[in-house]
Motif scaffolding. Sequence first.
Motif, mmCIF file in Angstrom:
data_model
loop_
_atom_site.group_PDB
_atom_site.id
_atom_site.type_symbol
_atom_site.label_atom_id
_atom_site.label_comp_id
_atom_site.label_asym_id
_atom_site.label_seq_id
_atom_site.Cartn_x
_atom_site.Cartn_y
_atom_site.Cartn_z
ATOM 1 N N LEU A 7 0.827 -1.207 0.000
ATOM 2 C CA LEU A 7 0.000 0.000 0.000
ATOM 3 C C LEU A 7 0.863 1.259 0.000
ATOM 4 C CD1 LEU A 7 -2.737 1.463 0.306
ATOM 5 C CD2 LEU A 7 -2.506 1.137 2.761
ATOM 6 N N ILE A 8 1.859 1.303 0.872
ATOM 7 C CA ILE A 8 2.732 2.478 0.962
ATOM 8 C C ILE A 8 3.480 2.696 -0.352
ATOM 9 C CG2 ILE A 8 4.813 3.371 2.094
ATOM 10 C CD1 ILE A 8 3.736 2.128 4.693
ATOM 11 N N ASN A 25 -5.656 -3.727 -3.379
ATOM 12 C CA ASN A 25 -6.561 -4.807 -2.990
ATOM 13 C C ASN A 25 -7.361 -4.406 -1.761
ATOM 14 O OD1 ASN A 25 -5.766 -6.586 -5.010
ATOM 15 N ND2 ASN A 25 -4.057 -7.347 -3.788
ATOM 16 N N ALA A 26 -8.612 -4.819 -1.738
ATOM 17 C CA ALA A 26 -9.485 -4.500 -0.609
ATOM 18 C C ALA A 26 -9.255 -5.510 0.511
ATOM 19 C CB ALA A 26 -10.941 -4.508 -1.040
ATOM 20 N N THR A 27 -8.559 -5.071 1.540
ATOM 21 C CA THR A 27 -8.380 -5.868 2.750
ATOM 22 C C THR A 27 -8.770 -4.985 3.926
ATOM 23 O OG1 THR A 27 -6.082 -5.184 3.081
ATOM 24 C CG2 THR A 27 -6.445 -7.152 1.729
ATOM 25 N N ILE A 43 -5.480 12.098 2.320
ATOM 26 C CA ILE A 43 -6.047 11.727 1.024
ATOM 27 C C ILE A 43 -7.442 12.332 0.916
ATOM 28 C CG2 ILE A 43 -4.702 9.611 0.745
ATOM 29 C CD1 ILE A 43 -7.140 8.027 1.590
ATOM 30 N N ARG A 44 -7.950 12.403 -0.307
ATOM 31 C CA ARG A 44 -9.225 13.070 -0.547
ATOM 32 C C ARG A 44 -10.433 12.151 -0.350
ATOM 33 N NH1 ARG A 44 -9.448 17.777 -2.975
ATOM 34 N NH2 ARG A 44 -7.433 17.472 -3.945
ATOM 35 N N ASN A 45 -10.331 10.890 -0.820
ATOM 36 C CA ASN A 45 -11.498 10.017 -0.809
ATOM 37 C C ASN A 45 -11.066 8.555 -0.903
ATOM 38 O OD1 ASN A 45 -14.145 9.179 -0.915
ATOM 39 N ND2 ASN A 45 -14.422 9.654 -3.070
ATOM 40 N N ILE A 46 -11.943 7.657 -0.435
ATOM 41 C CA ILE A 46 -11.757 6.215 -0.606
ATOM 42 C C ILE A 46 -13.079 5.655 -1.115
ATOM 43 C CG2 ILE A 46 -11.298 4.003 0.508
ATOM 44 C CD1 ILE A 46 -9.958 5.487 2.748
ATOM 45 N N ARG A 47 -12.984 4.789 -2.114
ATOM 46 C CA ARG A 47 -14.197 4.107 -2.558
ATOM 47 C C ARG A 47 -13.860 2.667 -2.906
ATOM 48 N NH1 ARG A 47 -14.252 4.589 -8.406
ATOM 49 N NH2 ARG A 47 -12.746 6.168 -8.972
ATOM 50 N N GLN A 53 -14.502 -10.854 -9.778
ATOM 51 C CA GLN A 53 -14.689 -11.409 -8.434
ATOM 52 C C GLN A 53 -13.836 -10.711 -7.377
ATOM 53 O OE1 GLN A 53 -16.891 -13.838 -7.485
ATOM 54 N NE2 GLN A 53 -17.695 -13.627 -9.558
ATOM 55 N N LYS A 54 -12.941 -9.823 -7.802
ATOM 56 C CA LYS A 54 -12.033 -9.160 -6.867
ATOM 57 C C LYS A 54 -12.549 -7.785 -6.473
ATOM 58 C CE LYS A 54 -7.677 -10.221 -6.907
ATOM 59 N NZ LYS A 54 -6.265 -10.099 -7.179
#
Length: 128
Positions: A7-8, A25-27, A43-47, A53-54
């Motif tokens: 992520l970093i 990846n969504a964890t 950060i501005r936003n997360i969605r 399937q991922k």
Amino acid sequence: MDTITNLITSIKNAYMVKKQTVRVNATRINENFGRILLQEGFIRNIREHKDGQKFFLIFTLKYRKRGEKIITLKRISRPGWRIYSDFPKIPKVLGGMGIVILFTSQGIMTDREARKKKIGGELLCFVW
């Protein structure tokens, strides 16, 4: 490579090429880490996004007016070298202007939250 390092690195690379978004990846760890960055204004936003399937998280990055990055991340604890700290010894980043993100028994949180709850944990990274 572990989830936090991935992520970093993704965020750092996106800032270097001045991208507006980063897809990871969504964890739960990435979601909680992103939530902290969002709450602290880095950060501005997360969605959330589904591709087949991922599931992925898309972070919208924040820049200053002249296109300069607004965040610097430095990984502290690594898979082969874990660094832990009691709550009184949690370091302050830039005299309190930055944050330390910790992995505690109660989840991922900032240094300020950990000091309030009087719990220590593994130092994941510095953010300023």
